[in-house]
Design an enzyme around this catalytic site. Structure first.
Site, PDB file in Angstrom:
ATOM      1  CD  GLN A   1      -2.833   1.261   2.343  1.00 22.37           C
ATOM      2  OE1 GLN A   1      -2.315   1.640   3.390  1.00 22.37           O
ATOM      3  NE2 GLN A   1      -4.122   0.990   2.238  1.00 22.37           N
TER       4      GLN A   1
ATOM      5  CE1 TYR B   1      -3.247   9.451   7.339  1.00 11.58           C
ATOM      6  CE2 TYR B   1      -4.146   7.432   6.397  1.00 11.58           C
ATOM      7  CZ  TYR B   1      -3.696   8.153   7.498  1.00 11.58           C
ATOM      8  OH  TYR B   1      -3.698   7.573   8.738  1.00 11.58           O
TER       9      TYR B   1
ATOM     10  NE  ARG C   1      -8.737   0.129   2.933  1.00 12.18           N
ATOM     11  CZ  ARG C   1      -8.677   0.102   4.253  1.00 12.18           C
ATOM     12  NH1 ARG C   1      -7.859   0.911   4.911  1.00 12.18           N
ATOM     13  NH2 ARG C   1      -9.432  -0.737   4.944  1.00 12.18           N
TER      14      ARG C   1
END
Length: 373
Positions: A104, A175, A227
């Site tokens: 990730q 984020y 995601r």
């Protein structure tokens, strides 16, 4: 195995031909346990090995693509070529247990602790803090935006060289990628902000950068997932209507999967749609025929996982439950689903193979894990 749970163990094939042995995935979870220089520790390797045997795929904790994107203490890094041997060590450990290894990749944006980034320079789409008392970020200039987009591609190249089976672009959990998409964090008036379409420009450019790196350095078997968090609680903030527009745009990018970040698989929309079904069902209905969807969130028992897969979502990720009981998948396979542990046992850190920093965070954070009051 009790045939009731056979659905969970049907193999799954991505469109590029890569096959998972079952429908269960280890979700990405920060563990705070890397070395100060950003390399993976032996404790982390053992932690992942303990959880990689049963699941079909492991998505690692997030790794920062730039030095100023480090979001947590004890996070392993992917921002320089010097990190490739460390990244390779983790990929090899996961794959040796029979699971696919997905790295990730992310940038923390305004959520980074100032003490973890060069010169304490916290950056974001705009100079809007995430909450009162949080650092006020510096708005990235156009050149820096383009540079970070390229950095996602470079981190992807490193993942390829390190032997991963794919990368997951972390556009969730507040984020940097989500910050560009969010009307709360993004108040820009250039090509990277303003309208909904312009707020999508950065996430889509990151996808293009990652796909370009794959085309140049890997073959068709390398997976790329994305995601995202479907909503934000703030006003202004991302709504389900915004997210449906985003998944429409992502669904034509030939991604291998979309991963919906949820604390509760069954959570319902806050606003933006007149639909009270779980968010995951709405999203899967919208784009599931075009790109496989991964669901996650508070799945602790075999029956929880079965109910989730019966919604039609093809892949189910397990986060906290795989820390609580690393043998979750094996127990279902062996017909011992009644023995699955669903609350953290605070006396069994060694048996569960959880690194010290993560264990301290778990036992000192009431409400995060079942069993921690």
């Amino acid at each position: 195995m009790n045939q009731k749970y056979a659905l969970l163990f049907n193999p799954f094939s991505f469109k590029n031909g890569i096959e998972l042995k079952n429908r269960l995935i280890m979700a990405p979870m920060t563990n705070f346990s890397s070395n100060p220089d950003g390399t993976v520790t032996d404790q982390e390797i053992r932690y992942y090995e303990r959880r990689s045997e049963g699941v079909g795929m492991v998505i690692t904790a997030c790794t920062n693509v730039t030095a100023n994107g480090k979001g947590f203490p004890g996070e392993f890094a992917g921002d320089t070529d010097e990190m490739i041997p460390s990244l390779r060590k983790l990929a090899s450990a996961i794959k040796a247990k029979g699971s696919k290894a997905i790295l990730q990749i992310f940038h923390g944006g305004r959520e980074v602790p100032p003490e973890l980034v060069p010169n304490g320079d916290v950056v974001s789409a705009s100079d809007i803090p995430s909450a009162e008392g949080k650092p006020v970020p510096r708005s990235l200039d156009a050149h820096e935006v383009e540079s970070i987009i390229r950095d996602f591609g470079e981190a992807t190249r490193r993942a390829i060289e390190a032997g991963y089976d794919g990368v997951e672009i972390h556009g969730a959990n507040g984020y940097l990628i989500q910050q560009f998409f969010s009307p709360h964090a993004n108040r820009r008036e250039d090509q990277w902000g303003g309208s909904l379409g312009k707020r999508m420009a950065f996430p889509l450019a990151v996808v293009d950068s990652v796909k370009k790196a794959v085309a140049e350095h890997a073959d068709d078997s390398f997976l790329v997932g994305y995601r995202f968090s479907p909503e934000e609680p703030t006003t202004p903030g991302i709504t389900m209507a915004d997210t449906l527009a985003l998944v429409d745009a992502l669904s034509v990018k030939k991604l291998d999967y979309l991963h919906v970040s949820l604390m509760d698989f069954w959570s319902e929309p806050r606003r933006g749609v007149e639909d009270k079904r779980p968010r995951i069902e709405i999203i899967n209905e919208r784009v599931g025929d075009l790109v496989p969807v991964i669901g996650v969130g508070s799945i602790y028992t075999a029956d929880d996982a079965l109910a989730a897969i019966k919604t039609g979502v093809p892949l189910i990720a397990l986060g906290r439950e795989l820390i609580i009981d690393p043998d979750f998948v094996k127990k279902i396979e062996q017909g011992k689903e009644s023995e699955i542990v669903t609350k953290i046992d605070k006396t069994k850190q060694e048996e569960l193979v959880v690194p010290d920093p993560l264990w301290k965070a778990i036992v000192s954070t009431p409400g995060w894990f079942p069993g921690v009051d």
